[in-house]
Enzyme design. Sequence first.
Site, short mmCIF file in Angstrom:
data_model
loop_
_atom_site.label_atom_id
_atom_site.label_comp_id
_atom_site.label_asym_id
_atom_site.label_seq_id
_atom_site.Cartn_x
_atom_site.Cartn_y
_atom_site.Cartn_z
N MET A 44 34.18 34.43 35.47
CA MET A 44 34.15 35.06 34.13
C MET A 44 32.81 34.83 33.42
SD MET A 44 37.99 33.94 33.00
CE MET A 44 37.87 32.35 33.76
N ASP A 95 49.18 40.33 38.00
CA ASP A 95 47.95 40.35 37.19
C ASP A 95 47.00 41.48 37.56
OD1 ASP A 95 48.53 38.22 35.61
OD2 ASP A 95 47.47 36.75 36.82
N LYS A 142 45.57 41.08 32.30
CA LYS A 142 44.65 40.89 31.18
C LYS A 142 43.27 41.29 31.65
CE LYS A 142 46.73 36.49 29.81
NZ LYS A 142 47.15 35.80 31.02
#
Length: 259
Positions: free
Chosen positions: A173, A38, A60
């Site tokens: 996030m 990742d 991502k």
Amino acid sequence: MNPEYGKVWLVGAGPGDADLISVKALKLLQKADVVLYDYLVNTELLDYCSANCERLYVGKKKDKHTYPQEELNQLLVKYANKGKTIVRLKGGDPFVFGRGVEEIVTLINHGIDYEVVPGITSGVAVPAYMGIPVTARHVASSVTFVTGHPAKGKSSVDWQALAKASDTLVVYMGVSNAGRIANALISGGKNEDTPVALIRWGTYPQQEMLTATLSTIKRAMEDKGFSPPALMVIGEVVSFSKQLKPIIQSVKHQELAYV
Ligand SMILES: C[S@@+](CC[C@H](N)C(=O)[O-])C[C@H]1O[C@@H](n2cnc3c(N)ncnc32)[C@H](O)[C@@H]1O
């Protein structure tokens, strides 16, 4: 399980500092045929792989996915069907906002064997590297790990309830919604002077921290041009960063106090 198929190991790489990976994870990297890794995984860890191991970046970033999740799930199936030993290397811990379950469900549906290797989640290690304990006797008896970016179509987080329910909030996030989150917490009863820390690239050499309060965090971010990836820590524990020694990785370490 089909014995002809390979096995997928969902492995937590830890928060960034390569030394924070587990011994079990390292041994798996050494024997893997394929590693799918990742965005937030420290690529230094790939040096532990054997020379003929295939390394595939499947990261991502916000709005920029090399593989949509469904394609990524199918990639795991494809490699497993070839009988490979696959390490799916994920930032932090695979089960903490890591979509690990979605990948496992696909494997189960295809009769593919899997195992999870937990990792150190950024929500604990990143604040620790800045001298912030997520709990502390007499200061914070509770901590909540929460996403600032819930999945589309899911009920959103009840920030007003969390304002009262948890002493420390660790928001993953949450950068793009930081202002909205702060306002919702204030209207839920959290003091507007509650300290807030935003920590970017925590445990990496370029880690930096911006400190402010619930009422000033949005302006502070705009003034300093603060951008993701970052973790937001909200609560009195943030004040420990003035007292405790940070774990500094290089001269790039920065602390931006916003008054
Ligand atoms: C998709 S979540 C994955 C979390 C991961 N599974 C974990 O356990 O840490 C990604 C978010 O974790 C946080 N994060 C992960 N690593 C970080 C780091 N080194 N520094 C700051 N925030 C980090 C950021 O909020 C980032 O947007």
